[in-house]
Scaffold this motif. Sequence first.
Motif, mmCIF file in Angstrom:
data_model
loop_
_atom_site.group_PDB
_atom_site.id
_atom_site.type_symbol
_atom_site.label_atom_id
_atom_site.label_comp_id
_atom_site.label_asym_id
_atom_site.label_seq_id
_atom_site.Cartn_x
_atom_site.Cartn_y
_atom_site.Cartn_z
ATOM 1 N N ALA A 17 0.825 -1.199 0.000
ATOM 2 C CA ALA A 17 0.000 0.000 0.000
ATOM 3 C C ALA A 17 0.864 1.256 0.000
ATOM 4 O O ALA A 17 0.512 2.262 -0.636
ATOM 5 N N LYS A 18 1.998 1.205 0.693
ATOM 6 C CA LYS A 18 2.910 2.341 0.704
ATOM 7 C C LYS A 18 3.567 2.547 -0.655
ATOM 8 O O LYS A 18 3.783 3.672 -1.109
ATOM 9 N N VAL A 19 3.918 1.435 -1.303
ATOM 10 C CA VAL A 19 4.478 1.535 -2.647
ATOM 11 C C VAL A 19 3.459 2.162 -3.586
ATOM 12 O O VAL A 19 3.764 3.067 -4.377
ATOM 13 N N PHE A 20 2.233 1.681 -3.502
ATOM 14 C CA PHE A 20 1.149 2.196 -4.321
ATOM 15 C C PHE A 20 0.957 3.692 -4.069
ATOM 16 O O PHE A 20 0.794 4.498 -4.998
ATOM 17 N N GLU A 21 0.994 4.085 -2.809
ATOM 18 C CA GLU A 21 0.842 5.491 -2.444
ATOM 19 C C GLU A 21 1.948 6.331 -3.075
ATOM 20 O O GLU A 21 1.710 7.464 -3.533
ATOM 21 N N THR A 22 3.154 5.793 -3.108
ATOM 22 C CA THR A 22 4.275 6.513 -3.709
ATOM 23 C C THR A 22 4.043 6.757 -5.196
ATOM 24 O O THR A 22 4.284 7.860 -5.713
ATOM 25 N N PHE A 23 3.540 5.751 -5.903
ATOM 26 C CA PHE A 23 3.278 5.903 -7.330
ATOM 27 C C PHE A 23 2.157 6.908 -7.599
ATOM 28 O O PHE A 23 2.142 7.575 -8.631
ATOM 29 N N LEU A 24 1.207 7.006 -6.679
ATOM 30 C CA LEU A 24 0.079 7.912 -6.872
ATOM 31 C C LEU A 24 0.376 9.326 -6.388
ATOM 32 O O LEU A 24 -0.424 10.236 -6.601
ATOM 33 N N GLY A 25 1.482 9.534 -5.745
ATOM 34 C CA GLY A 25 1.856 10.878 -5.341
ATOM 35 C C GLY A 25 1.740 11.153 -3.857
ATOM 36 O O GLY A 25 2.178 12.185 -3.374
ATOM 37 N N GLY A 26 1.111 10.251 -3.100
ATOM 38 C CA GLY A 26 1.016 10.408 -1.655
ATOM 39 C C GLY A 26 -0.030 11.424 -1.219
ATOM 40 O O GLY A 26 -0.603 12.161 -2.020
ATOM 41 N N ASP A 27 -0.315 11.444 0.109
ATOM 42 C CA ASP A 27 -1.259 12.382 0.726
ATOM 43 C C ASP A 27 -2.617 12.344 0.032
ATOM 44 O O ASP A 27 -3.150 13.365 -0.397
ATOM 45 N N LEU A 28 -3.188 11.156 -0.085
ATOM 46 C CA LEU A 28 -4.433 10.966 -0.814
ATOM 47 C C LEU A 28 -5.641 10.998 0.109
ATOM 48 O O LEU A 28 -5.530 10.816 1.310
ATOM 49 N N LYS A 29 -6.815 11.214 -0.489
ATOM 50 C CA LYS A 29 -8.074 11.205 0.256
ATOM 51 C C LYS A 29 -8.797 9.865 0.112
ATOM 52 O O LYS A 29 -9.963 9.746 0.473
ATOM 53 N N VAL A 30 -8.123 8.865 -0.437
ATOM 54 C CA VAL A 30 -8.695 7.528 -0.549
ATOM 55 C C VAL A 30 -7.890 6.568 0.328
ATOM 56 O O VAL A 30 -6.720 6.818 0.639
#
Length: 435
Positions: A17-30
């Motif tokens: 999930a952290k890797v995924f967050e990194t690819f999406l740019g981080g600090d998400l509302k999902v």
Amino acid sequence: MTTFKESVTSTDHLPLAKVFETFLGGDLKVRLTAYDGSVAGPADARFGVDLKTPRGTTYLVTAPGDLGLARAYIAGDLDFVGAHPGDPYEALRTLADDASFTKPSPLEMAQIARGIGLEHFKPIAPPPQEALPRWRRFTEGLRHSKTRDAEVIHHHYDVSNAFYEWVLGPSMTYTCAVYPDADASLETAQENKYRLVFDKLRLKPGDRLLDIGCGWGGMVRYAARRGVSVIGATLSAEQAQWAQQAIADEGLGDLAEVRHADYRDVAESGFDAVSSIGLTEHIGVHNYPAYFTFMRDKLRDGGLLLNHCITRPDNTKPNKAGAFIDRYVFPDGELTGSGTIISKLQNVGGLEVVHTENFREHYAMTLRDWNANLVEHWDEAVAEVGEGTARLWGLYMAGCRIGFDRNVIQLHHVLATKLDQSGKSTLPLRPWWDA
């Protein structure tokens, strides 16, 4: 909250999930969840993204951005939690508000590779709905040749007429509707669109219309019901078959015909009007001069042409579609600004542009209603075309709706007339149609 760098240094195994967050740019509302049990993002988020399989991880890291996300979603390796697959608009919009599809730095990529395993960085076959990249399509002919255009149209439009009936509704119209008011139904709006095109072209009983890229013949039948003789042309065999049957069912065979043919093979000329509703996106910008010359040459002096197509909000960005649209939706598709379209029309010679307008908000509403139709007929759609294709359509329509919402893309009508040799026009001094 544990940061990506802390995740790297605290364990040899990276939480997916952290890797995924990194690819999406981080600090998400999902909320991000993954099959290894890891989580990221706010616990009270309305929507979530669930990475379900190792194959999904491979899709994401080998094609960072919208293409990898689409591959994982279409293949069923990733889900939008809290959203129906037939209409993931709200979840996508929430994700798009924050996601930047950031490409990790070389150091981060090395850390990711060590933490999740190098095997995920070996490209694998994409879902079967994906077209070849542009550079590998040469076996289908040169871009926008008749052979290659036919293959592209087959890829997108020959999915299943039954599927399109469920998504598009009774009008079988796969172009932007024109809503007379915010509460109008999709069918009312599509009928109103054809009414507007018909009126702009000043058609009357006894006139002759050529409708190029006619789809399932909606404009053809609308005009024929009003006494106009119409020829429609489409590169889709399934569209032509459906349209000819609809013409026969309505008893319009004496006035209407839909041909399974390239529009460039229509030999007749001297038409009172030519309509192109949703074809220009497939033409290729460098082919506009030939395209508009063809339309001009099919008109009698004083005749009118109407070009209805998706456009960009400016005339400076690249014409090529993004990777997801090019691979999954409109292979070889190109978009440009309305200014480019107008200038190409003017440069042909003998044509005078008399009116243009933008229906951007109307296309967002049209896509909303198509997504709602897909949700309503989800089980039938999956049974007809398979879950992957049904998921693709839900994703594509919702994503495009966001594009129209945000003024990333627009929809323009451009109306022009063919002048006589002296440059005279016989048109009224002011617009003659009801908006």
